[in-house]
Design a protein around this motif. Structure first.
Motif, PDB file in Angstrom:
ATOM      1  N   PHE A 292      -4.799 -15.324   5.439  1.00 50.50           N
ATOM      2  CA  PHE A 292      -3.621 -14.466   5.504  1.00 50.50           C
ATOM      3  C   PHE A 292      -3.748 -13.360   4.457  1.00 50.50           C
ATOM      4  N   ILE A 293      -3.460 -12.144   4.884  1.00 49.34           N
ATOM      5  CA  ILE A 293      -3.385 -11.018   3.956  1.00 49.34           C
ATOM      6  C   ILE A 293      -1.973 -10.477   4.044  1.00 49.34           C
ATOM      7  N   VAL A 294      -1.264 -10.468   2.930  1.00 49.30           N
ATOM      8  CA  VAL A 294       0.128 -10.025   2.891  1.00 49.30           C
ATOM      9  C   VAL A 294       0.239  -8.821   1.964  1.00 49.30           C
ATOM     10  N   ALA A 295       0.850  -7.774   2.477  1.00 43.98           N
ATOM     11  CA  ALA A 295       1.119  -6.582   1.662  1.00 43.98           C
ATOM     12  C   ALA A 295       2.618  -6.411   1.529  1.00 43.98           C
ATOM     13  N   SER A 296       3.080  -6.116   0.332  1.00 44.30           N
ATOM     14  CA  SER A 296       4.509  -5.909   0.104  1.00 44.30           C
ATOM     15  C   SER A 296       4.712  -4.673  -0.762  1.00 44.30           C
ATOM     16  N   GLY A 297       5.878  -4.087  -0.679  1.00 43.66           N
ATOM     17  CA  GLY A 297       6.172  -2.920  -1.463  1.00 43.66           C
ATOM     18  C   GLY A 297       7.616  -2.518  -1.255  1.00 43.66           C
ATOM     19  N   THR A 298       8.024  -1.392  -1.865  1.00 45.90           N
ATOM     20  CA  THR A 298       9.377  -0.885  -1.731  1.00 45.90           C
ATOM     21  C   THR A 298       9.353   0.428  -1.005  1.00 45.90           C
ATOM     22  N   ALA A 299      10.096   0.498   0.084  1.00 43.52           N
ATOM     23  CA  ALA A 299      10.196   1.730   0.856  1.00 43.52           C
ATOM     24  C   ALA A 299      11.207   2.647   0.183  1.00 43.52           C
ATOM     25  N   VAL A 300      10.787   3.899  -0.126  1.00 46.77           N
ATOM     26  CA  VAL A 300      11.660   4.806  -0.848  1.00 46.77           C
ATOM     27  C   VAL A 300      11.573   6.217  -0.245  1.00 46.77           C
ATOM     28  N   ILE A 301      12.524   7.044  -0.651  1.00 47.95           N
ATOM     29  CA  ILE A 301      12.478   8.476  -0.351  1.00 47.95           C
ATOM     30  C   ILE A 301      12.226   9.194  -1.661  1.00 47.95           C
ATOM     31  N   VAL A 302      11.140   9.994  -1.700  1.00 49.65           N
ATOM     32  CA  VAL A 302      10.785  10.668  -2.933  1.00 49.65           C
ATOM     33  C   VAL A 302      10.813  12.176  -2.746  1.00 49.65           C
ATOM     34  N   GLU A 303      10.943  12.869  -3.870  1.00 51.98           N
ATOM     35  CA  GLU A 303      10.878  14.318  -3.888  1.00 51.98           C
ATOM     36  C   GLU A 303       9.755  14.724  -4.819  1.00 51.98           C
ATOM     37  N   SER A 304       8.945  15.698  -4.371  1.00 46.59           N
ATOM     38  CA  SER A 304       7.838  16.116  -5.221  1.00 46.59           C
ATOM     39  C   SER A 304       8.323  17.052  -6.315  1.00 46.59           C
TER      40      SER A 304
END
Length: 304
Positions: A292-304
């Motif tokens: 099993f390969i599991v990827a996790s993270g936080t989905a965000v809206i960013v401004e450059s």
């Protein structure tokens, strides 16, 4: 070489009025030679014939008629194709003795000027009727009618060439704008796709997080027999690296990150931060197993 007005070739024992060679065009009656470098021509098809209006220093000289299949003779001898008829008006006469003043853009008749593009010469028995957008103007000879049509054709060619040049310039400008906009788009404020920002950290000095949407995960499962088959095909792996297994793991990582990007995009995010990858094995009694390969993270809206 050239056809006579009776549409028959001149006989071999008859001296033709005009002869052409690499030095120039010669009038055999007056024994005058016009140099090639100062000659130009405009061609018109007339049935099986090609009627060429010859210009010397941009002034009309004569009409030469050949079979249309032989019109390449002018270019072969170095005569260039005409782009203008004359910078000044040429005084002509209609069949009633009236004065006509023909230029490369208009015809002046009875103190009125008619644009060359609207003129048309129609054969009418032994003469030619000159019309301006269908309205009768006067009657002229075949030679004058040919001059009018030649001027008209050259004028329209110039207009078409000018239009094509403007269109080409417009297309070039449009392409330049696209390239310029492409460069400008690299500085856009809102990043449009989660593929453009994938970070293993929570923050970055170049990015400002406007909104955190959700924690997202993606999973990929691989049968352990894949790795067993790969091992079985290798005669000796001791002390070395196995590229086949490395490539398989690399593909697995790419796939799980792609799934993570899809999850972020479905939430309206344009970036994923704090990404973590975890590999784990689930054994199946020593016979079968899964990686099993599991990827996790936080989905965000960013401004450059």
């Amino acid at each position: 070489m050239f056809l006579s007005d009776t549409e028959k070739s001149t006989s071999s024992n008859t001296k033709t009025e005009w002869s052409l060679n690499n030095q120039g065009l010669t009038n055999n009656l007056t024994e005058t030679t016009y140099e090639i470098d100062n000659l130009s021509y405009s061609l018109k098809k007339d049935g099986y014939k090609g009627v060429a209006s010859i210009f010397y220093n941009n002034n009309f000289l004569c009409n030469l008629t050949t079979l249309y299949s032989q019109v390449s003779i002018y270019k072969k001898h170095g005569i260039k194709e005409s782009t203008i008829v004359s910078q000044s008006e040429e005084k002509l006469s209609d069949l009633e003795g009236g004065d006509l003043f023909l230029s490369n853009t208009s015809l002046r008749f009875k103190s009125k000027e008619y644009g060359i593009a609207g003129l048309r010469a129609i054969e009418n028995n032994i003469s030619f009727e000159v019309l301006f957008y269908g309205k009768h103007l006067t009657t002229v000879s075949k030679e004058i009618a040919h001059k009018i049509e030649t001027n008209k054709n050259i004028y329209l060619k110039e207009k078409l060439s000018s239009f094509n040049e403007k269109l080409k310039n417009k297309q070039t400008t449009s392409e330049s704008d696209k390239i310029r906009n492409s460069f400008a788009s690299k500085n856009y404020k809102i990043i449009r796709s989660p593929k453009e920002v994938m970070l293993t950290t929570e923050t970055n000095i170049n990015l400002k997080v406007l909104k955190r949407l959700d924690v997202i995960t993606a999973e990929c499962a691989y049968g352990m027999n894949i790795f067993k088959d790969l091992f079985a095909s290798i005669s000796d792996i001791f002390g070395g690296r196995n590229k086949s297994i490395q490539n398989t793991l690399k593909d697995a990582r790419k796939n799980v990150l792609a799934e993570l990007q899809k999850e972020a995009f479905s939430l309206g995010a344009n970036a994923v931060i704090g990404i973590d990858l975890d590999y784990s094995e689930i054994s199946g009694g020593g016979k079968f197993g899964m990686l099993f390969i599991v990827a996790s993270g936080t989905a965000v809206i960013v401004e450059s």
